[in-house]
Motif scaffolding. Structure first.
Motif, PDB file in Angstrom:
ATOM      1  N   ARG A 163       0.830  -1.196   0.000  1.00 17.38           N
ATOM      2  CA  ARG A 163       0.000   0.000   0.000  1.00 17.38           C
ATOM      3  C   ARG A 163       0.869   1.253   0.000  1.00 17.38           C
ATOM      4  O   ARG A 163       1.913   1.304   0.665  1.00 17.38           O
ATOM      5  N   PRO A 164       0.456   2.277  -0.729  1.00 21.13           N
ATOM      6  CA  PRO A 164       1.270   3.503  -0.778  1.00 21.13           C
ATOM      7  C   PRO A 164       1.198   4.264   0.554  1.00 21.13           C
ATOM      8  O   PRO A 164       0.257   4.109   1.335  1.00 21.13           O
ATOM      9  N   MET A 165       2.187   5.089   0.741  1.00 22.78           N
ATOM     10  CA  MET A 165       2.206   5.979   1.903  1.00 22.78           C
ATOM     11  C   MET A 165       1.824   7.374   1.439  1.00 22.78           C
ATOM     12  O   MET A 165       2.272   7.831   0.378  1.00 22.78           O
ATOM     13  N   ARG A 166       0.999   8.047   2.219  1.00 22.49           N
ATOM     14  CA  ARG A 166       0.474   9.349   1.835  1.00 22.49           C
ATOM     15  C   ARG A 166       0.695  10.350   2.974  1.00 22.49           C
ATOM     16  O   ARG A 166       0.673   9.993   4.157  1.00 22.49           O
ATOM     17  N   SER A 167       0.827  11.606   2.569  1.00 16.61           N
ATOM     18  CA  SER A 167       0.933  12.680   3.548  1.00 16.61           C
ATOM     19  C   SER A 167       0.397  13.962   2.916  1.00 16.61           C
ATOM     20  O   SER A 167       0.550  14.173   1.705  1.00 16.61           O
ATOM     21  N   HIS A 168      -0.229  14.820   3.753  1.00 13.77           N
ATOM     22  CA  HIS A 168      -0.859  16.053   3.250  1.00 13.77           C
ATOM     23  C   HIS A 168      -0.300  17.256   4.001  1.00 13.77           C
ATOM     24  O   HIS A 168      -0.032  17.187   5.202  1.00 13.77           O
ATOM     25  N   TRP A 169      -0.168  18.378   3.288  1.00 15.10           N
ATOM     26  CA  TRP A 169       0.313  19.632   3.891  1.00 15.10           C
ATOM     27  C   TRP A 169      -0.538  20.771   3.353  1.00 15.10           C
ATOM     28  O   TRP A 169      -0.739  20.903   2.154  1.00 15.10           O
ATOM     29  N   THR A 198       2.503  11.152  -2.296  1.00 15.12           N
ATOM     30  CA  THR A 198       2.126   9.739  -2.309  1.00 15.12           C
ATOM     31  C   THR A 198       3.314   8.923  -2.773  1.00 15.12           C
ATOM     32  O   THR A 198       3.842   9.145  -3.882  1.00 15.12           O
ATOM     33  N   LEU A 199       3.736   7.978  -1.922  1.00 12.26           N
ATOM     34  CA  LEU A 199       4.878   7.127  -2.243  1.00 12.26           C
ATOM     35  C   LEU A 199       4.391   5.714  -2.535  1.00 12.26           C
ATOM     36  O   LEU A 199       3.793   5.061  -1.674  1.00 12.26           O
ATOM     37  N   SER A 200       4.634   5.242  -3.775  1.00 14.32           N
ATOM     38  CA  SER A 200       4.348   3.850  -4.130  1.00 14.32           C
ATOM     39  C   SER A 200       5.672   3.139  -4.384  1.00 14.32           C
ATOM     40  O   SER A 200       6.748   3.688  -4.110  1.00 14.32           O
ATOM     41  N   ALA A 201       5.623   1.941  -4.913  1.00 14.50           N
ATOM     42  CA  ALA A 201       6.829   1.123  -5.023  1.00 14.50           C
ATOM     43  C   ALA A 201       7.861   1.722  -5.958  1.00 14.50           C
ATOM     44  O   ALA A 201       9.062   1.578  -5.731  1.00 14.50           O
ATOM     45  N   ASP A 202       7.420   2.404  -7.026  1.00 12.20           N
ATOM     46  CA  ASP A 202       8.378   2.845  -8.035  1.00 12.20           C
ATOM     47  C   ASP A 202       8.337   4.330  -8.357  1.00 12.20           C
ATOM     48  O   ASP A 202       9.023   4.788  -9.259  1.00 12.20           O
ATOM     49  N   ALA A 232       2.876  15.905 -10.498  1.00 12.05           N
ATOM     50  CA  ALA A 232       4.108  15.469 -11.154  1.00 12.05           C
ATOM     51  C   ALA A 232       4.575  14.192 -10.460  1.00 12.05           C
ATOM     52  O   ALA A 232       4.362  14.010  -9.246  1.00 12.05           O
ATOM     53  N   GLU A 233       5.197  13.311 -11.229  1.00 12.35           N
ATOM     54  CA  GLU A 233       5.678  12.044 -10.686  1.00 12.35           C
ATOM     55  C   GLU A 233       7.180  11.940 -10.905  1.00 12.35           C
ATOM     56  O   GLU A 233       7.688  12.187 -12.014  1.00 12.35           O
ATOM     57  N   ILE A 234       7.887  11.535  -9.833  1.00 11.13           N
ATOM     58  CA  ILE A 234       9.337  11.361  -9.860  1.00 11.13           C
ATOM     59  C   ILE A 234       9.621   9.867  -9.749  1.00 11.13           C
ATOM     60  O   ILE A 234       9.178   9.219  -8.777  1.00 11.13           O
ATOM     61  N   PRO A 235      10.379   9.273 -10.697  1.00 13.80           N
ATOM     62  CA  PRO A 235      10.696   7.843 -10.579  1.00 13.80           C
ATOM     63  C   PRO A 235      11.696   7.598  -9.456  1.00 13.80           C
ATOM     64  O   PRO A 235      12.569   8.426  -9.166  1.00 13.80           O
ATOM     65  N   LEU A 236      11.565   6.438  -8.801  1.00 14.00           N
ATOM     66  CA  LEU A 236      12.446   6.059  -7.699  1.00 14.00           C
ATOM     67  C   LEU A 236      13.373   4.949  -8.162  1.00 14.00           C
ATOM     68  O   LEU A 236      12.950   4.014  -8.828  1.00 14.00           O
TER      69      LEU A 236
END
Length: 810
Positions: free
Chosen positions: A682-688, A744-748, A801-805
């Motif tokens: 499951r992804p990790m999420r955080s809001h500001w 939002t942090l997912s696997a990739d 925007a999405e940044i690859p990990l």
């Protein structure tokens, strides 16, 4: 022995030898004609001997002897021939020609036919071809009594019927002119006086029973003729009203350039093909019931019911022919597992519609327009061999000079096709073809609406990360109008998927049209990124503004495939049903709003619930659970009971089980079923919430740094902070109101989303000069991120925007 007069294509005598004594001997079973031609034929011949009959039987090829060749044969094997010929009796014709023709082929080696006549130059090429076809006629009759003949010690015993069809004749058709030369016996069989025959093939065809006319057209369209030697059974009505069964076999002669030139044929009495009392009763019942059938599905269902049990078939399918596809309209058994894989993969609704490109043998049979019978083990493509591994019959359904459909009859156990069965199939094919045409005329409007409805429903559902979705749609069987049931599966951004089902009021083409408009509108609003309540509210205002008195119901579920969080909205529709991993099944408690199109400013409350991996989510329309004979509460309870005891692994089989329990339908049925499996992690999420302070961007960067360090993301930190700075700066500088940021942090990948209150999408500048102090933000984001974009939200927009990990997973 029978003593009927026999004369056919120069032959004055015919003798039938049947195989006996465990295939070691040929026994004379019947002798007819002018016996003085070959007086005293042996009653028994050894299969291993050197007689014309034995030689032809062993080789499987006709043996033709001119008078000279026959004389040589007699000198070599005198004991195989009558004494009068052997001793040169002056009364014995010295111009005798002889033919020995094997009966049957392959596994059906039945015996040999001997024909002889006073033909000084030998039988002509035409006579030989016609006599070979005549031998095929004899073999067809012999099949019916082969079991009684085989092994008899006294073949002269009375058989109850003649093996040699004495009432038979030949014809030759010139294809270039349409002129036909018909022997007197052919005209006598048809009850047509010779002086009334004008030499045209149409005159003879007019004697046939109308239902058999399509099959008879093969003689004037030689590209449709069956393989050489195959029996074509048909019925004629003689002038006195008598119905008579005839058998016909044809052979086509072609020119050197391959163009058909002539058709040679043999027609003979085929009384042995006359159906039994049970078969006549079956055909009569089917004819009566088909006369009252008003829809194509009803016609197909009646044909399937008429064939499967009487023939002991394992599978029967009836389908209509459309360009490049076979649209199945009825089949038995109805379970998908009973049919080949290519059929199951095309199972989109109640029945499949299969590509004809994957059934090349079927295409060939349809082009020929004649019944095709394949024995066990025939070399067929998997899509057909799986229908009838023990034997397969393909019946094109003719009407009005064309093929309107096809019927497939298959057996699992080894099955051999007898002449009576072939006749029955031919008759039923003619009845079914005519009934299909009548049904088309009756429900042309229904078919038009159905095609419209099919075109407005999704053809395939998308593959989903973390789940499997299947859908079933069944049109109503009562009445000719169609309803407005629809369903859709809409992939959204950020791992969300929307599941929608709805029903437009009424049954008409107008309802189907409104259905298509509503499905398109809901999809458009959902893809824009609106939450479920806003999507449904906007669809409601759209329908209110249409010039229609129809309303619609709808259920909409937005599911986060990663988190398992479902947000549901109802607009006058049945609630979704949940089947939890432990088997507990319940209706999802969703507060409902009014149907769409009733109140312009209606509100649609949204309900949120969590789904555990292994949960089944079911959306349905009322046609599945309610009818004049089924109360709604009982129907919903039945669905819950089926779900509670079902195996959730097979989502497709479970959907079939739910819809196949519905009998005659007063309403359309739509079913959308999801098996939620969940994603691996499951992804990790955080809001500001970004406050509009002088150092707002610095605070957003600090929050991002703390969050990413707690998540273990370090290598991409600089790139992420650069994107955060640009997106937050643009939101504060160019919009008013609240600004929020989600990580939002997912696997990739890491997704950065900034929400603001302005509906205007950001515009990337085409070029930026060196002197400019701004305008580079989106260019920097585009250069840094893997992907970026903007979607409208209720009251504003979201820029993401999405940044690859590149970090190791786990």
């Amino acid at each position: 022995m029978t003593r009927h007069r026999f004369a056919f294509c120069g032959a004055e005598l015919a003798a039938v030898y049947v195989v006996a004594e465990q295939d070691k001997e040929l026994h004379l079973a019947e002798l007819t004609g002018n016996r003085s031609v070959l007086y005293g034929l042996p009653a028994i011949l050894a299969v291993a001997g050197h007689s014309p009959a034995a030689n032809a039987f062993r080789s499987g090829r006709p043996l033709w002897l001119t008078p000279k060749e026959l004389a040589t044969f007699i000198e070599d094997e005198p004991h195989h021939f009558p004494t009068r010929i052997r001793d040169g009796d002056p009364q014995s014709p010295a111009r005798i020609s002889l033919g020995a023709l094997p009966l049957g082929h392959g596994d059906q080696e039945l015996g040999c036919l001997i024909v002889a006549g006073d033909v000084g130059d030998g039988f002509s090429a035409d006579d030989r071809s016609l006599l070979e076809l005549y031998a095929d006629q004899v073999a067809a009759g012999l099949e019916a009594v082969a079991a009684r003949l085989t092994g008899r010690r006294t073949p002269q015993a009375h058989l109850g019927q003649s093996l040699v069809p004495h009432q038979g004749g030949a014809f030759i058709l010139e294809l270039s002119t349409g002129r036909m030369e018909a022997h007197a016996n052919v005209l006598e069989l048809l009850g047509l006086p010779p002086e009334q025959f004008d030499g045209q093939v149409e005159t003879l065809l007019a004697c046939a029973v109308p239902d058999d006319m399509p099959a008879l057209m093969a003689i004037v369209e030689p590209d449709r003729l069956a393989a050489a030697g195959q029996q074509l059974a048909f019925r004629i009505r003689r002038p006195n009203g008598e119905l008579r069964w005839l058998g016909m076999r044809c052979r086509v002669e072609v020119r050197s350039d391959g163009i058909p030139q002539r058709v040679l044929g043999v027609v003979a009495d085929a009384t042995y093909l006359r159906p039994s009392a049970d078969e006549v009763s079956l055909v009569q019942r089917l004819s009566a019931t088909l006369a009252g059938a008003a829809t194509i599905r009803e016609v197909s269902r009646l044909v399937v019911a008429a064939l499967r049990e009487p023939l002991g078939a394992s599978r029967v399918a009836v389908g209509e022919l459309e360009p490049e596809r076979l649209i199945v309209t009825a089949l038995d058994p109805p379970e998908p597992d009973a049919w080949p894989e290519v059929w199951r993969s095309e199972w989109r609704s109640e029945w499949p519609d299969v590509s004809l490109g994957e059934l090349s043998s079927l295409q060939g049979a349809l082009r020929g327009g004649h019944m095709s019978l394949w024995p066990p083990g025939a070399a067929l493509e998997p899509g057909l061999s799986g229908v009838g591994p023990g034997g397969l019959a393909v019946l094109p359904l003719p009407a009005e000079g064309r093929m309107v459909g096809v019927c497939l009859v298959g057996w699992d156990a080894e099955h051999r096709f007898g002449p009576e069965e072939r006749s029955l199939l031919t008759v039923i094919a003619g009845l079914a073809g005519q009934a299909l045409v009548r049904a088309h005329a009756l429900d042309a409007g229904h078919e038009l609406a159905t095609m419209l409805q099919r075109s407005l429903l999704p053809r395939k559902l998308p593959e989903l990360p973390g789940g499997v979705a299947v859908a079933r749609y069944l049109p109503a069987t009562a009445g000719l109008e169609v309803g407005g049931d629809w369903y859709d599966v809409i992939p959204l951004g950020d791992g969300h998927v929307a599941f929608v089902i709805g029903d437009v009021q009424g049954h008409s083409a107008a309802a189907a049209t409104i259905m298509g408009q509503m499905r398109t509108a809901v999809r458009a609003y959902a893809v824009e990124g609106h939450p479920p309540d806003v999507v449904v509210a906007r669809a409601n205002r759209l329908l209110v503004g249409m010039e229609t008195d129809l309303f619609a119901t709808c259920a909409y579920v937005d599911l986060d495939m990663e988190e398992g969080i479902a947000r549901a909205v109802r607009a006058g529709h049945l609630p979704p049903i949940l089947r939890h991993p432990d088997g507990v099944t319940e209706e999802m408690a969703v507060e409902g709003g009014p149907p769409l199109g009733v109140l312009p400013d209606a509100e649609f409350p949204m309900t949120e619930t969590g789904l555990a991996p292994g949960t089944l989510l079911v959306l349905l329309t009322d046609g599945l659970v309610e009818s004049a004979r089924l109360p709604l509460e009982e129907g919903m309870r039945r669905v819950c009971d089926v779900l509670a005891t079902a195996d959730p692994v097979g989502a497709g089989g479970l959907a079939d089980e739910l819809v196949l329990g519905v009998g005659r339908r007063d309403d359309d049925v739509a079913l959308l079923l999801l098996r939620y499996d969940g994603t691996k992690g499951r992804p990790m999420r955080s809001h500001w919430t970004v406050w509009r302070l002088p150092k707002a961007v610095m605070h957003a960067r600090r929050f991002t740094t703390r969050t990413l360090r707690s998540w273990g993301v370090a290598e991409e930190l600089d790139s992420v902070l650069l994107v955060v700075s640009e997106l937050v700066t643009n939101a504060i500088a160019h919009t008013q109101g609240e600004v929020g940021m989600d990580l939002t942090l997912s696997a990739d990948r890491l997704r950065i989303a900034v929400n603001d209150a302005s509906p205007r999408s950001p515009v990337k500048p085409v070029s930026v000069s060196w002197e400019a102090t701004g305008g580079r933000g989106l260019l920097i984001v585009e250069a840094t991120a893997m992907a970026w974009g903007s979607v409208p939200l209720s009251g504003g927009k979201q820029v993401w925007a999405e940044i690859p990990l590149r970090r190791a997973s786990g």
